[in-house]
Design an enzyme around this catalytic site. Structure first.
Site, PDB file in Angstrom:
ATOM      1  N   GLY A  45       0.834  -1.190   0.000  1.00 52.13           N
ATOM      2  CA  GLY A  45       0.000   0.000   0.000  1.00 52.13           C
ATOM      3  C   GLY A  45       0.868   1.238   0.000  1.00 52.13           C
ATOM      4  O   GLY A  45       2.035   1.190   0.426  1.00 52.13           O
ATOM      5  N   GLN A  50       3.541   9.810   0.690  1.00 51.03           N
ATOM      6  CA  GLN A  50       4.783   9.031   0.807  1.00 51.03           C
ATOM      7  C   GLN A  50       5.707   9.217  -0.397  1.00 51.03           C
ATOM      8  O   GLN A  50       6.865   8.816  -0.358  1.00 51.03           O
ATOM      9  CB  GLN A  50       4.469   7.542   1.008  1.00 51.03           C
ATOM     10  CG  GLN A  50       3.805   7.253   2.350  1.00 51.03           C
ATOM     11  CD  GLN A  50       3.550   5.781   2.524  1.00 51.03           C
ATOM     12  OE1 GLN A  50       2.546   5.266   2.061  1.00 51.03           O
ATOM     13  NE2 GLN A  50       4.470   5.079   3.159  1.00 51.03           N
ATOM     14  N   CYS A  99       5.621  -0.248   6.993  1.00 49.30           N
ATOM     15  CA  CYS A  99       5.351   0.940   6.189  1.00 49.30           C
ATOM     16  C   CYS A  99       6.588   1.269   5.356  1.00 49.30           C
ATOM     17  O   CYS A  99       7.706   1.221   5.879  1.00 49.30           O
ATOM     18  CB  CYS A  99       5.031   2.111   7.118  1.00 49.30           C
ATOM     19  SG  CYS A  99       4.679   3.649   6.277  1.00 49.30           S
ATOM     20  N   LEU A 100       6.386   1.587   4.077  1.00 52.85           N
ATOM     21  CA  LEU A 100       7.537   1.901   3.213  1.00 52.85           C
ATOM     22  C   LEU A 100       8.280   3.141   3.690  1.00 52.85           C
ATOM     23  O   LEU A 100       9.441   3.323   3.362  1.00 52.85           O
ATOM     24  CB  LEU A 100       7.075   2.083   1.760  1.00 52.85           C
ATOM     25  CG  LEU A 100       6.608   0.800   1.058  1.00 52.85           C
ATOM     26  CD1 LEU A 100       6.140   1.114  -0.357  1.00 52.85           C
ATOM     27  CD2 LEU A 100       7.709  -0.245   1.035  1.00 52.85           C
ATOM     28  N   HIS A 141      -4.521   2.025   7.627  1.00 53.28           N
ATOM     29  CA  HIS A 141      -3.112   2.446   7.678  1.00 53.28           C
ATOM     30  C   HIS A 141      -2.847   3.565   6.661  1.00 53.28           C
ATOM     31  O   HIS A 141      -2.287   4.604   7.003  1.00 53.28           O
ATOM     32  CB  HIS A 141      -2.204   1.238   7.409  1.00 53.28           C
ATOM     33  CG  HIS A 141      -0.744   1.564   7.322  1.00 53.28           C
ATOM     34  ND1 HIS A 141       0.184   1.096   8.221  1.00 53.28           N
ATOM     35  CD2 HIS A 141      -0.043   2.327   6.440  1.00 53.28           C
ATOM     36  CE1 HIS A 141       1.385   1.563   7.900  1.00 53.28           C
ATOM     37  NE2 HIS A 141       1.276   2.308   6.815  1.00 53.28           N
ATOM     38  N   GLU A 142      -3.306   3.350   5.429  1.00 54.81           N
ATOM     39  CA  GLU A 142      -3.059   4.345   4.375  1.00 54.81           C
ATOM     40  C   GLU A 142      -3.859   5.622   4.623  1.00 54.81           C
ATOM     41  O   GLU A 142      -3.384   6.726   4.367  1.00 54.81           O
ATOM     42  CB  GLU A 142      -3.384   3.771   2.988  1.00 54.81           C
ATOM     43  CG  GLU A 142      -2.578   2.547   2.583  1.00 54.81           C
ATOM     44  CD  GLU A 142      -1.070   2.676   2.782  1.00 54.81           C
ATOM     45  OE1 GLU A 142      -0.542   3.813   2.737  1.00 54.81           O
ATOM     46  OE2 GLU A 142      -0.423   1.650   3.003  1.00 54.81           O
ATOM     47  N   HIS A 145      -2.153   8.093   6.805  1.00 51.39           N
ATOM     48  CA  HIS A 145      -1.151   8.929   6.120  1.00 51.39           C
ATOM     49  C   HIS A 145      -1.774  10.216   5.582  1.00 51.39           C
ATOM     50  O   HIS A 145      -1.141  11.269   5.575  1.00 51.39           O
ATOM     51  CB  HIS A 145      -0.532   8.170   4.944  1.00 51.39           C
ATOM     52  CG  HIS A 145       0.540   7.192   5.328  1.00 51.39           C
ATOM     53  ND1 HIS A 145       1.708   7.574   5.944  1.00 51.39           N
ATOM     54  CD2 HIS A 145       0.635   5.847   5.164  1.00 51.39           C
ATOM     55  CE1 HIS A 145       2.471   6.495   6.137  1.00 51.39           C
ATOM     56  NE2 HIS A 145       1.836   5.438   5.690  1.00 51.39           N
TER      57      HIS A 145
HETATM   58 CO    CO Z   1       2.547   3.508   5.625  1.00 52.82          CO
END
Ligand code: CO
Length: 176
Positions: A45, A50, A99-100, A141-142, A145
């Site tokens: 995701g 990000q 998370c990236l 989660h996304e 952000h």
């Molecule tokens: Co993340």
């Protein structure tokens, strides 16, 4: 096109992303770049912030088993959500998250078990999804952000302290 990922604790991750009003080529290019970047970095995701774009846009693509022990994330399976809003939520569950923007760190986080989310697709059409699987976790989660929140901020006080110390140590190692 693969873009650079914004890494924690970069201040951009604290941005409150803005609603998308125009569903044009530029948005489609953003969504395509987000998919390319997510795949290149082995993510499931990604939120636009990000890659440094403060718009309420996210993509999710959970790997599916295409053959025995062989997983893939075909482009057409990508869930693209624009301006998502949680309409109803219930229950609670805990899952391991990563998370990236916080590469290499995984921790158990509490989330709603079931959510119904209204959003728009890349053409601006209204869509709705209800889910109580890992997809529901990924969506939450996304969506965090988009409101300037990274999952490590949901850790308990002691776990957060431990994480910050460990993260600083790793950053220093990288610089050295
Ligand atoms: Co993340």
């Amino acid at each position: 096109m693969v873009r650079d990922i914004v890494i924690y604790p970069d201040k951009r991750l604290k941005s409150i992303s803005e609603e998308v009003e125009v569903f044009d080529e530029a948005l489609h290019k953003l969504l395509d770049d987000m998919y390319d970047t997510m795949i290149a970095k082995n993510g499931v995701g990604l939120a636009a912030i990000q890659i440094g774009v403060a718009q309420r846009v996210l993509v999710i693509n959970l790997p599916v088993e295409v053959e025995e022990d062989e997983f893939d994330q075909p482009r057409e399976n990508t869930l693209e959500m624009i301006n998502p809003v949680i309409q109803t939520c219930s229950g609670s569950c805990e899952n391991q998250e990563g998370c990236l923007s916080v590469p290499g760190f995984f921790e158990s986080i509490e989330r709603y078990e079931k959510v119904t989310v209204a959003y728009r697709d890349r053409h601006g059409n209204e869509q709705k999804i209800t889910d109580d699987t890992f997809l529901a976790i990924a969506i939450q989660h996304e969506m965090d952000h988009l409101n300037g929140r990274v999952f490590v901020e949901k850790l308990s006080y002691t776990k957060r302290k431990k994480f910050e110390k460990e993260w600083k140590r790793r950053q220093k190692e990288k610089e050295a």
